[in-house]
Design an enzyme around this catalytic site. Sequence first.
Site, short mmCIF file in Angstrom:
data_model
loop_
_atom_site.label_atom_id
_atom_site.label_comp_id
_atom_site.label_asym_id
_atom_site.label_seq_id
_atom_site.Cartn_x
_atom_site.Cartn_y
_atom_site.Cartn_z
CD GLN A 1 4.77 -1.37 4.93
OE1 GLN A 1 5.12 -0.22 5.14
NE2 GLN A 1 3.67 -1.65 4.30
CE LYS B 1 2.98 -2.37 12.03
NZ LYS B 1 3.24 -3.78 11.66
NE ARG C 1 14.99 15.52 -7.64
CZ ARG C 1 16.22 15.93 -7.89
NH1 ARG C 1 16.65 17.09 -7.45
NH2 ARG C 1 17.04 15.17 -8.61
CB ALA D 1 1.10 -3.31 5.44
N GLY D 2 -1.71 -4.40 6.12
CA GLY D 2 -3.02 -4.24 6.72
C GLY D 2 -3.02 -4.54 8.20
CG HIS D 3 -2.91 -2.27 11.04
ND1 HIS D 3 -1.68 -2.89 11.12
CD2 HIS D 3 -2.65 -0.95 10.89
CE1 HIS D 3 -0.73 -1.97 11.03
NE2 HIS D 3 -1.29 -0.79 10.88
CB THR E 1 -3.15 -6.20 2.28
OG1 THR E 1 -3.32 -5.20 3.28
CG2 THR E 1 -3.25 -5.56 0.91
N GLY F 1 6.78 -7.41 10.30
CA GLY F 1 5.40 -7.01 10.07
C GLY F 1 4.42 -8.03 10.60
CG ASP F 2 1.98 -9.53 8.69
OD1 ASP F 2 1.13 -8.74 8.26
OD2 ASP F 2 2.83 -10.08 7.96
#
Length: 428
Positions: free
Chosen positions: A223, A16, A142, A39-41, A299, A12-13
């Site tokens: 991620q 993206k 469910r 997660a963050g961009h 994040t 990650g990171d």
Amino acid sequence: MPAIVLVGAQWGDEGKGKATDLLGSRVDYVVKFNGGNNAGHTIVINGEKFALHLLPSGILSENCVPVIGNGVVIDLEVLFGEIDALQARGRSTEKLVVSADAHIIAPYNTVIDKVTERFAGSRRIGTTGRGIGPTYADKMNRIGIRVQDLFDEVTLRDKVTSVLNLKNQVLAKIYNRRALEVDAVVEFLLSYADRLRPMVANTALLLHEALEDGKTVLLEAGQATMLDVDHGNYPFVTSSSATAGGACTGSGIPPTRIARVIAVVKAYATRVGEGPFPTELLDSKGDELRNAGAEFGTTTGRPRRTGWYDAPVARYAARINGVTDFVLTKLDILTGLPEIPVCVAYDIDGVRHDDMPMTQAEFHKAVPIYQTFPGWEEDISKARTLADLPANCQAYVRALEEMSGARISVIGVGPGRDQSIVLNDLLA
């Protein structure tokens, strides 16, 4: 026109968000297909920084329709907080579409996530505590709450009542926490229903019709490969499918419509949370790399663990995802280093492994085998062609390409939208 998948090739990171934004003006739809606000961009446009957590990166491209797919779990408070923040900065969010089948992070999911992680102590996995895992668990069991349930109060109340009959037993008897009230949970969820309703659609049908009409659809992962619940460093993973296969289940687009898989890989490596990280730097070099690359969570703000590029991980990502193109990011962060080690294989109990070992126990014991490359001193932030890069930098890029299992088509040399070297058109 095709569907294109964009995933992370490490932990990650990788950047993206920048890669998606780079393509956003040339695609018609950007679909987030997994994960939530764990997660963050970070995207930089004309020097202005935007931190996105739940919204697809395509939200910043005027001609693109951003879609939150069925594979995402949604914190409604975070969703509308992000929307309000973008609108306050003059950015339109009116095109946003949300899947009716996406699951909602209910307040009890967040509470359980936090108390479970604390209860685990030294066996914690490093969750962000945002209710992501428990919401996915409810989905598999469910008993989850979906977006569409917010528009039928009778159904919503019935579901929440049934779930809390179980959850409150766990909270009170195991974790010594106060039970949650059905009315409070239902009221909280319903408070967002009217504002959410205009955004909601049958997104699988919407995307099918878009592809039939010749539109280009970009499927954006949250991620990354090494955090995928099936193919990552289990159990130190996220709770969703962050690989190319997850793009199909998380969007409703069949695999026969996917024409290209783009993987974003950083010129070094980072990860957050617990779990094995063979090339991790635990000395001052790691601190220098973290500070130079601003490696702190978008994040969470958590400092990221830093390490050298891991070629076996890149090859694994190329194989698992069927990568056709790599986007190499943050190459500029390595400027000034006299030499740059790259992990080319692992030593595990005296045996060389050129690929990812089969078991988690083996991966925990993996010792990197390094090949060292000479560094460069020249500023590369203004480079726009491969020839603009210093000779040592070009050699480093070509070496990574040769050992990583797919061609490098884009090189990031800075955080800005325009700070990229395009070697191959990702949409050609």
